[in-house]
Design a protein around this motif. Structure first.
Motif, PDB file in Angstrom:
ATOM      1  N   GLN A   6       0.814  -1.197   0.000  1.00 52.48           N
ATOM      2  CA  GLN A   6       0.000   0.000   0.000  1.00 52.48           C
ATOM      3  C   GLN A   6       0.858   1.262   0.000  1.00 52.48           C
ATOM      4  O   GLN A   6       0.425   2.297  -0.437  1.00 52.48           O
ATOM      5  N   ARG A   7       2.079   1.192   0.499  1.00 55.15           N
ATOM      6  CA  ARG A   7       2.918   2.365   0.646  1.00 55.15           C
ATOM      7  C   ARG A   7       3.723   2.674  -0.619  1.00 55.15           C
ATOM      8  O   ARG A   7       4.349   3.702  -0.712  1.00 55.15           O
ATOM      9  N   ILE A   8       3.755   1.771  -1.570  1.00 57.09           N
ATOM     10  CA  ILE A   8       4.520   2.019  -2.789  1.00 57.09           C
ATOM     11  C   ILE A   8       3.756   3.006  -3.663  1.00 57.09           C
ATOM     12  O   ILE A   8       2.591   2.801  -3.972  1.00 57.09           O
ATOM     13  N   PHE A   9       4.428   4.076  -4.022  1.00 63.80           N
ATOM     14  CA  PHE A   9       3.838   5.096  -4.875  1.00 63.80           C
ATOM     15  C   PHE A   9       4.645   5.205  -6.161  1.00 63.80           C
ATOM     16  O   PHE A   9       5.805   4.824  -6.219  1.00 63.80           O
ATOM     17  N   SER A  10       4.049   5.761  -7.157  1.00 60.55           N
ATOM     18  CA  SER A  10       4.805   6.114  -8.345  1.00 60.55           C
ATOM     19  C   SER A  10       4.966   7.630  -8.341  1.00 60.55           C
ATOM     20  O   SER A  10       4.288   8.336  -7.602  1.00 60.55           O
ATOM     21  N   ARG A  11       5.862   8.109  -9.142  1.00 61.20           N
ATOM     22  CA  ARG A  11       6.088   9.552  -9.218  1.00 61.20           C
ATOM     23  C   ARG A  11       4.795  10.284  -9.565  1.00 61.20           C
ATOM     24  O   ARG A  11       4.562  11.399  -9.105  1.00 61.20           O
ATOM     25  N   SER A  12       3.924   9.647 -10.326  1.00 56.15           N
ATOM     26  CA  SER A  12       2.681  10.294 -10.745  1.00 56.15           C
ATOM     27  C   SER A  12       1.716  10.514  -9.580  1.00 56.15           C
ATOM     28  O   SER A  12       0.744  11.242  -9.715  1.00 56.15           O
ATOM     29  N   SER A  13       1.983   9.909  -8.423  1.00 60.07           N
ATOM     30  CA  SER A  13       1.144  10.111  -7.241  1.00 60.07           C
ATOM     31  C   SER A  13       1.434  11.439  -6.555  1.00 60.07           C
ATOM     32  O   SER A  13       0.739  11.811  -5.614  1.00 60.07           O
ATOM     33  N   PHE A  14       2.468  12.144  -7.007  1.00 66.13           N
ATOM     34  CA  PHE A  14       2.912  13.382  -6.378  1.00 66.13           C
ATOM     35  C   PHE A  14       2.968  14.511  -7.395  1.00 66.13           C
ATOM     36  O   PHE A  14       3.274  14.287  -8.564  1.00 66.13           O
ATOM     37  N   LEU A  15       2.697  15.716  -6.943  1.00 70.97           N
ATOM     38  CA  LEU A  15       2.884  16.893  -7.792  1.00 70.97           C
ATOM     39  C   LEU A  15       4.369  17.200  -7.864  1.00 70.97           C
ATOM     40  O   LEU A  15       5.091  17.000  -6.882  1.00 70.97           O
ATOM     41  N   PRO A  16       4.874  17.705  -8.996  1.00 73.67           N
ATOM     42  CA  PRO A  16       6.305  17.979  -9.119  1.00 73.67           C
ATOM     43  C   PRO A  16       6.836  18.965  -8.069  1.00 73.67           C
ATOM     44  O   PRO A  16       7.988  18.871  -7.657  1.00 73.67           O
ATOM     45  N   ASN A  17       5.984  19.906  -7.620  1.00 71.76           N
ATOM     46  CA  ASN A  17       6.448  20.905  -6.650  1.00 71.76           C
ATOM     47  C   ASN A  17       5.984  20.587  -5.225  1.00 71.76           C
ATOM     48  O   ASN A  17       6.138  21.398  -4.329  1.00 71.76           O
ATOM     49  N   GLU A  18       5.439  19.385  -5.004  1.00 72.41           N
ATOM     50  CA  GLU A  18       4.952  18.977  -3.685  1.00 72.41           C
ATOM     51  C   GLU A  18       6.137  18.642  -2.767  1.00 72.41           C
ATOM     52  O   GLU A  18       7.103  17.993  -3.183  1.00 72.41           O
ATOM     53  N   ILE A  19       6.053  19.084  -1.531  1.00 72.72           N
ATOM     54  CA  ILE A  19       7.074  18.736  -0.551  1.00 72.72           C
ATOM     55  C   ILE A  19       6.711  17.373   0.018  1.00 72.72           C
ATOM     56  O   ILE A  19       5.596  17.156   0.482  1.00 72.72           O
ATOM     57  N   ASP A  54       7.021   9.458   0.732  1.00 73.86           N
ATOM     58  CA  ASP A  54       5.674   9.467   1.290  1.00 73.86           C
ATOM     59  C   ASP A  54       5.162  10.899   1.339  1.00 73.86           C
ATOM     60  O   ASP A  54       5.941  11.854   1.409  1.00 73.86           O
ATOM     61  N   HIS A  55       3.836  11.032   1.310  1.00 75.13           N
ATOM     62  CA  HIS A  55       3.212  12.337   1.469  1.00 75.13           C
ATOM     63  C   HIS A  55       3.423  12.815   2.902  1.00 75.13           C
ATOM     64  O   HIS A  55       3.466  11.998   3.834  1.00 75.13           O
ATOM     65  N   LEU A  56       3.526  14.109   3.103  1.00 73.80           N
ATOM     66  CA  LEU A  56       3.591  14.663   4.449  1.00 73.80           C
ATOM     67  C   LEU A  56       2.182  14.709   5.028  1.00 73.80           C
ATOM     68  O   LEU A  56       1.214  14.913   4.293  1.00 73.80           O
ATOM     69  N   PRO A  57       2.058  14.544   6.341  1.00 71.85           N
ATOM     70  CA  PRO A  57       0.721  14.650   6.935  1.00 71.85           C
ATOM     71  C   PRO A  57       0.209  16.079   6.814  1.00 71.85           C
ATOM     72  O   PRO A  57       0.999  17.025   6.712  1.00 71.85           O
ATOM     73  N   PRO A  58      -1.098  16.283   6.830  1.00 64.13           N
ATOM     74  CA  PRO A  58      -1.638  17.640   6.723  1.00 64.13           C
ATOM     75  C   PRO A  58      -1.199  18.491   7.913  1.00 64.13           C
ATOM     76  O   PRO A  58      -1.039  17.991   9.025  1.00 64.13           O
TER      77      PRO A  58
END
Length: 72
Positions: A6-19, A54-58
């Motif tokens: 579940q934790r595996i992401f692809s680059r497309s799961s993130f915005l290019p400028n997302e921290i 991984d995404h940062l928490p809100p």
């Protein structure tokens, strides 16, 4: 599906400028990326393919109004 899958992401799961958070060191032939916060577009593809990103928490409270610096 296991928690690892579940934790595996692809680059497309993130915005290019997302921290994002790099959770483990990522080694490439040209550079070593240590764990920490990065702009997604600055990390190598292998970091995403290995599920190290991984995404940062809100953010809650007044800090939610603070935006990351642009152009870096």
């Amino acid at each position: 599906m296991s928690s690892f899958e579940q934790r595996i992401f692809s680059r497309s799961s993130f915005l290019p400028n997302e921290i994002v958070e790099l959770r483990q060191a990522c080694f490439t032939p040209a550079q070593v990326f240590t764990p920490g916060k990065y702009i997604a577009g600055h990390l190598p593809d292998i970091a995403f393919e290995l599920g190290l990103v991984d995404h940062l928490p809100p953010v809650k409270g007044k800090n939610a109004e603070i935006k990351p610096p642009e152009g870096k």
